[in-house]
Write a protein that holds these residues in place. Structure first.
Motif, PDB file in Angstrom:
ATOM      1  N   UNK A 159       1.908  -7.324  -5.445  1.00 19.75           N
ATOM      2  CA  UNK A 159       0.808  -6.984  -4.555  1.00 19.75           C
ATOM      3  C   UNK A 159      -0.488  -7.679  -4.936  1.00 19.75           C
ATOM      4  N   UNK A 160      -1.542  -7.406  -4.192  1.00 17.19           N
ATOM      5  CA  UNK A 160      -2.834  -8.019  -4.495  1.00 17.19           C
ATOM      6  C   UNK A 160      -3.521  -7.316  -5.658  1.00 17.19           C
ATOM      7  N   UNK A 161      -3.667  -5.994  -5.550  1.00 17.86           N
ATOM      8  CA  UNK A 161      -4.292  -5.206  -6.613  1.00 17.86           C
ATOM      9  C   UNK A 161      -3.307  -4.252  -7.284  1.00 17.86           C
ATOM     10  N   UNK A 162      -2.322  -3.770  -6.527  1.00 22.40           N
ATOM     11  CA  UNK A 162      -1.323  -2.847  -7.047  1.00 22.40           C
ATOM     12  C   UNK A 162      -0.058  -2.963  -6.211  1.00 22.40           C
ATOM     13  N   UNK A 163       1.044  -2.474  -6.740  1.00 18.11           N
ATOM     14  CA  UNK A 163       2.313  -2.582  -6.015  1.00 18.11           C
ATOM     15  C   UNK A 163       2.306  -1.794  -4.710  1.00 18.11           C
ATOM     16  N   UNK A 164       1.429  -0.824  -4.584  1.00 15.68           N
ATOM     17  CA  UNK A 164       1.363  -0.030  -3.354  1.00 15.68           C
ATOM     18  C   UNK A 164       0.681  -0.788  -2.203  1.00 15.68           C
ATOM     19  N   UNK A 165       0.114  -1.968  -2.507  1.00 12.77           N
ATOM     20  CA  UNK A 165      -0.468  -2.790  -1.436  1.00 12.77           C
ATOM     21  C   UNK A 165       0.576  -3.205  -0.411  1.00 12.77           C
ATOM     22  N   UNK A 166       1.849  -3.213  -0.811  1.00 13.79           N
ATOM     23  CA  UNK A 166       2.897  -3.642   0.108  1.00 13.79           C
ATOM     24  C   UNK A 166       3.075  -2.678   1.275  1.00 13.79           C
ATOM     25  N   UNK A 167       2.377  -1.562   1.239  1.00 13.34           N
ATOM     26  CA  UNK A 167       2.411  -0.636   2.372  1.00 13.34           C
ATOM     27  C   UNK A 167       1.782  -1.211   3.626  1.00 13.34           C
ATOM     28  N   UNK A 168       0.984  -2.299   3.508  1.00 13.08           N
ATOM     29  CA  UNK A 168       0.373  -2.905   4.696  1.00 13.08           C
ATOM     30  C   UNK A 168       1.388  -3.702   5.508  1.00 13.08           C
ATOM     31  N   UNK A 169       2.546  -4.004   4.926  1.00 12.76           N
ATOM     32  CA  UNK A 169       3.600  -4.721   5.640  1.00 12.76           C
ATOM     33  C   UNK A 169       4.397  -3.722   6.479  1.00 12.76           C
TER      34      UNK A 169
END
Length: 271
Positions: A159-169
């Motif tokens: 991700x960009x800052x954290x692995x939870x950023x992938x929620x935007x996909x």
């Protein structure tokens, strides 16, 4: 011994100087020509391999990163070939044009370095936005998927800052209906290879549901923006050295061409 005595007694110091300058020009431009051709071939291979010239894909070829490789490779090969031929044939017209283009490139590189250094904050924001945009289009653009996977695998990040950023996909969002919901790409996994041989595309399934303590044994927790910043800091010396070598190499070629031109002009006037 014939050639030894020929060069020793027939070549004056100025002739030796011209001979050395000519060899340096030819050698350096041959190397840059090969580099340009390799870049050109890589770009064309990428375009052909992805069938970017197909009728249904030709409209989006302008945004294809491989087109940049093709363009840069062509310009570099053409410019270096101009300098190489000009030095071999001692064609001052070609050499003057080559020198002018090299001077423009050197000035542009210096300006680019100054701009990049002075706009560090804006560049970081741009990279952050670009990373998020690549994550959104991860499944739709093969180039962005390849680049994102290479960054995450090489820098061991997610991700960009954290692995939870992938929620935007839309596919990795927890509200998505598919198997990939609440997951992350395989390139986020610490061990994406099953049994060390087979690529396990499901290794990141459900990773967003895990807390950091549980997730740290499965995926990389850190974001890629922090990893990129640390990589640049660790390799800043190498980056500066490469920039200096490129600027110095092109600047020396410009000096060599101008030196030959001035020397020849003086000789012609004296004659």
């Amino acid at each position: 011994y014939y050639y030894y005595y020929y060069f020793k007694y027939t070549l004056s110091p100025s002739s030796w100087r011209d001979y050395i300058l000519k060899c340096l020009l030819v050698t350096s431009n041959l190397l840059f020509t090969v580099l340009g051709l390799v870049t050109l071939v890589v770009g064309l291979w990428g375009l052909i391999n992805k069938e970017s010239f197909a009728q249904e894909k030709i409209s989006g070829i302008g945004t294809d990163p491989m087109l940049l490789f093709t363009f840069l490779g062509f310009i570099l090969a053409l410019l270096s070939l101009m300098g190489c031929v000009g030095a071999l044939r001692e064609n001052m017209c070609l050499l003057r044009n080559f020198s002018a283009v090299v001077l423009v490139l050197v000035v542009a590189q210096v300006l680019a370095v100054v701009v990049l250094y002075s706009l560090q904050g804006q560049i970081e924001d741009y990279l952050h936005s670009g990373m998020l945009a690549a994550m959104v289009r991860y499944q739709d653009d093969l180039d962005l998927r390849f680049i994102t996977d290479e960054i995450q695998t090489g820098l061991q990040c997610c991700g960009a800052d954290t692995y939870r950023d992938w929620g935007i996909n839309v596919y990795f969002n927890c509200s998505a209906p598919g198997v990939q919901a609440c997951g992350v790409p395989p390139s986020c996994c610490i061990d994406p290879l099953e049994n060390g041989t087979v690529w396990n595309s499901q290794c990141g399934v459900g990773a967003q549901k895990l807390d950091e303590f549980s997730a740290q044994s499965v995926i990389f927790l850190g974001g890629c923006m922090g990893s990129i910043s640390r990589w640049i800091e660790q390799h800043s010396g190498v980056i500066v050295t490469v920039v200096i070598i490129l600027l110095g190499g092109r600047n020396s070629e410009h000096y060599q061409v101008n030196f030959r031109y001035v020397d020849e002009t003086v000789c012609n006037k004296s004659i």
